[in-house]
Design an enzyme around this catalytic site. Structure first.
Site: not given
Ligand code: NAD
Length: 267
Positions: A34, A38, A45, A132, A140, A165, A168, A206
């Site tokens: 995620a 950002t 998350f 994910h 569906c 869906c 179906c 992550s």
């Molecule tokens: P997480 O939220 O657990 O961790 C995100 C990490 O990224 C944190 O440690 C944070 O400090 C860091 N971070 C935030 N902004 C940053 C930046 N600009 N540069 C570098 N690092 C930065 O996320 P995760 O490990 O991906 O696990 C979260 C779960 O949530 C996953 O399963 C994901 O599928 C889902 N999710 C997805 C999205 C999306 O699709 N964009 C958004 C939120 C959550």
């Protein structure tokens, strides 16, 4: 380990080391979370603005969906609003990774994100492994057909809850993997194969706490790959990283792209 927490000299040195590793790698794989999105305006998350801080896990559990899919879709709409309806654009991190895939420096991007921004940045679909699922489509529960989320959201707006869906008549579920659901087997197997075969595994944005995805860096490392982590803060895997850079993904990856270009071009 080359590590950098912010001092410019240390950071440049760590980025230089990562560029060298990338250039000498036969098979490099990126693994994003995620934090890679950002800077595109999608909350991650767990932070204060964190999606799951505002939508607790039990509200987004497959058991709740099975119990009352109509009510579940009501909750999902709020999440959809935060993630996709603002039409987020890829940021520098997505663009650099897409360029690296196209240049043959990265074999693939394994992502935990469902926002589709790697593909929007130009990474070919077949080079993105969505561990994910995806926020961009619904699936569906009956026949497995998928439909664009924009269509589903429009039908929800017309009062169709839960949406059915169109193939179906079964119940549509968001295409993202919900809490309590298994990860898609094909994607997980491909991600494991990539982790086992690569010689550089690059984590971007992550927290590395959400399993089983967070086990991939260890799998790669134990199979002999170098492990690099670019994240805003330390993760539980920092101790085993060969290069760890604490900073924003967009700025760090942009500097990495420059360092790679400098090192690769003849002087
Ligand atoms: P997480 O939220 O657990 O961790 C995100 C990490 O990224 C944190 O440690 C944070 O400090 C860091 N971070 C935030 N902004 C940053 C930046 N600009 N540069 C570098 N690092 C930065 O996320 P995760 O490990 O991906 O696990 C979260 C779960 O949530 C996953 O399963 C994901 O599928 C889902 N999710 C997805 C999205 C999306 O699709 N964009 C958004 C939120 C959550």
């Amino acid at each position: 380990m080359a590590a950098s927490k912010g001092d410019d000299g240390d950071r440049d040195a760590a980025i230089g080391q990562l560029a060298d590793r990338l250039l000498s790698a036969d098979r490099a794989v990126a693994f994003t979370g995620a934090g890679a999105s950002t800077e595109s305006g999608i909350p991650d998350f767990r932070g204060e603005e964190g999606l799951w801080t505002r939508h607790p896990a039990e509200d987004l559990h497959i058991a709740r969906f099975r119990e009352d899919p109509g009510a579940f879709w009501g909750t999902w709409l709020a999440l959809h609003d935060a993630v996709t309806s603002r039409e987020p654009e890829p940021n520098a991190a997505h663009r650099v990774l897409a360029d690296m895939v196209r240049a043959g420096r990265l074999d693939a991007i394994v992502t935990q994100n469902g926002d589709g921004l790697h593909q929007a940045a130009g990474t070919p679909d077949d080079a993105v492994v969505e561990l994910h699922g995806t926020f961009r489509r619904g699936v569906c529960m009956g026949c497995g057909a998928t439909e664009p989320m924009a269509d589903i959201v429009a039908r929800l707006g017309d009062g169709e809850a839960p949406p059915a869906c169109t193939a179906c008549g079964g119940t549509l579920k968001p295409g993202a993997v919900l809490f309590g659901e298994a990860l898609p087997v094909e994607a997980l197997e491909r991600a494991r194969d990539l982790a086992l075969a690569c010689d550089l595994f690059l984590v971007v944005g992550s927290s590395l706490v959400v399993h089983p995805a967070a086990g991939l860096p260890r799998i790669a490392k134990e199979a002999g790959a170098a492990l690099a982590i670019v994240n805003l803060e330390a993760t539980p895997m920092h101790g085993m990283a060969d290069v760890a850079i604490e900073g924003k993904a967009g700025a760090v990856l942009s500097a990495l792209a420059e360092a790679v270009d400098d090192a690769a071009s003849p002087r």
